[in-house]
Write a protein that holds these residues in place. Sequence first.
Motif, mmCIF file in Angstrom:
data_model
loop_
_atom_site.group_PDB
_atom_site.id
_atom_site.type_symbol
_atom_site.label_atom_id
_atom_site.label_comp_id
_atom_site.label_asym_id
_atom_site.label_seq_id
_atom_site.Cartn_x
_atom_site.Cartn_y
_atom_site.Cartn_z
ATOM 1 N N TRP A 59 0.823 -1.211 0.000
ATOM 2 C CA TRP A 59 0.000 0.000 0.000
ATOM 3 C C TRP A 59 0.856 1.259 0.000
ATOM 4 C CZ3 TRP A 59 -4.438 1.678 -1.397
ATOM 5 C CH2 TRP A 59 -4.940 2.887 -0.918
ATOM 6 N N GLN A 60 2.057 1.191 0.577
ATOM 7 C CA GLN A 60 2.936 2.351 0.612
ATOM 8 C C GLN A 60 3.285 2.824 -0.793
ATOM 9 O OE1 GLN A 60 3.935 4.046 3.455
ATOM 10 N NE2 GLN A 60 4.583 5.544 1.930
ATOM 11 N N THR A 63 0.372 4.963 -1.883
ATOM 12 C CA THR A 63 0.339 6.267 -1.218
ATOM 13 C C THR A 63 1.423 7.181 -1.768
ATOM 14 O OG1 THR A 63 1.746 5.470 0.606
ATOM 15 C CG2 THR A 63 -0.635 5.306 0.893
ATOM 16 N N ASP A 64 2.571 6.617 -2.131
ATOM 17 C CA ASP A 64 3.625 7.422 -2.768
ATOM 18 C C ASP A 64 3.146 7.958 -4.115
ATOM 19 O OD1 ASP A 64 5.317 6.942 -0.665
ATOM 20 O OD2 ASP A 64 6.446 5.357 -1.666
ATOM 21 N N PHE A 66 0.059 8.624 -4.950
ATOM 22 C CA PHE A 66 -0.876 9.704 -4.655
ATOM 23 C C PHE A 66 -0.118 10.993 -4.327
ATOM 24 C CE2 PHE A 66 -4.338 6.528 -3.492
ATOM 25 C CZ PHE A 66 -5.180 6.935 -4.498
ATOM 26 N N ALA A 67 0.894 10.876 -3.471
ATOM 27 C CA ALA A 67 1.660 12.059 -3.063
ATOM 28 C C ALA A 67 2.378 12.693 -4.244
ATOM 29 C CB ALA A 67 2.664 11.674 -1.973
ATOM 30 N N THR A 79 -10.365 12.744 -1.295
ATOM 31 C CA THR A 79 -10.629 11.596 -0.432
ATOM 32 C C THR A 79 -11.384 10.509 -1.185
ATOM 33 O OG1 THR A 79 -10.732 13.053 1.502
ATOM 34 C CG2 THR A 79 -11.718 10.872 1.729
ATOM 35 N N ILE A 82 -8.974 8.433 -3.214
ATOM 36 C CA ILE A 82 -8.176 7.543 -2.375
ATOM 37 C C ILE A 82 -9.021 6.349 -1.925
ATOM 38 C CG2 ILE A 82 -6.956 7.339 -0.176
ATOM 39 C CD1 ILE A 82 -6.148 10.273 -0.487
ATOM 40 N N ARG A 86 -8.503 2.461 -2.681
ATOM 41 C CA ARG A 86 -8.379 1.563 -1.533
ATOM 42 C C ARG A 86 -9.328 0.370 -1.676
ATOM 43 N NH1 ARG A 86 -6.319 2.970 3.215
ATOM 44 N NH2 ARG A 86 -6.947 5.147 3.068
ATOM 45 N N MET A 313 -3.379 3.491 7.164
ATOM 46 C CA MET A 313 -2.555 4.647 6.804
ATOM 47 C C MET A 313 -1.210 4.243 6.223
ATOM 48 S SD MET A 313 -3.312 7.071 10.102
ATOM 49 C CE MET A 313 -2.656 5.854 11.242
ATOM 50 N N GLY A 314 -1.030 2.967 5.965
ATOM 51 C CA GLY A 314 0.283 2.522 5.545
ATOM 52 C C GLY A 314 1.122 2.211 6.764
ATOM 53 N N SER A 333 -1.251 -3.833 7.843
ATOM 54 C CA SER A 333 -1.974 -2.777 7.152
ATOM 55 C C SER A 333 -3.250 -3.297 6.522
ATOM 56 C CB SER A 333 -1.081 -2.138 6.075
ATOM 57 O OG SER A 333 -0.698 -3.112 5.117
#
Length: 362
Positions: A59-60, A63-64, A66-67, A79, A82, A86, A313-314, A333
């Motif tokens: 999942w990290q 999230t990277d 997304f960032a 949101t 995301i 998810r 949240m990772g 996670s």
Amino acid sequence: MGELRPLGDGLSDASRALAEALREMFEGLQVSVRRYAARRQRDPGTFSRYLNGTRLPPWQVITDLFADLAEHRGTAVTTEAIEFVRGLYGSAVDAASSPKHAVEILEQQLADADRVSRRSSVRGDVLGDALLDRTQRIADLETRLNQLEADRIAERKRADELAAAHPDVSGLLQERKALQLEVERLGADLTEVRAQRAAAEGRCNLLERQLEAVEKATAAVLPPAPQGMPKILIVDDQPDNLLAMTAVLATLDQGLVTVSSGREALKALLDHDDFAVIIMDVQMPEMDGYETCAHIKRRPRTRDVPIIFLTAMGVDSEHSARGYAAGAVDYISKPFDPWALRAKVAVFTSIYLERRTQQGGP
């Protein structure tokens, strides 16, 4: 490795949907696979397989993405977007769940714990050398001060009078005081680093046992469950998550107690005293997982019950460090891997039974 590979053959619908969403996100960055992999210090071949659906990413990684996409566009990712991804990720995890995937998750956690242990060990060596150096310097100063005092013993002056009369003595006293303060600081730092290493080593041992549990489950050599198996407490404010975890853990032949809040968890711990482990969601209204964990650890009756944090949240270093500081001993996670979760619970149950046997319990 510069261009996107075609989607893999024979993908499940869930894996294909996730891969398509990730590809759309990645294409928005307008960079090559190799360049992005270098940016994030990842293997380009592995990252390419994430994007063509043949390998499920942590999942990290998502999230990277997304960032980086938010930074590239100059606007935050919604949101809704995301949560949509998810949901796709959760479906893909369910479709791809296997012992192999669980091993990958646990091995990554083992690598993280091992890294913390090694860094703490190196840092401890540095602090130990510095502490020894300052201690020796204080001893040298003490010798010099004692010699000066011996030379002037006939005058019978106190240290402050001696310092006023002899500036060189005053300087030595100031240097000694500074070194003593530094020794105190270094000693505190060394104690903290040693505690970090001990905790990391403990996590390594747990994770190695969890990997063994996955291997035994795969080989179907698990022994029959003994009588008087301890219970498992599951804490999550989402009914769907409670239902999913109950279904996954039902095969362990243990009593499952499910609650939807931190306050209900504290009450359940008062009503029962035979929990082998607590699985707790981090993000809950009113009392979150961190606060609930702190309350549990303050109670003598429950402080030794291990807590696995379940986080959406990772599992980056910030969140895992905060979880360990609150008193958790493990984390997983969301969406969680069923094999990995069962392995973690099975190991903590084994530890509970071992302790009960040592204490002469039934």
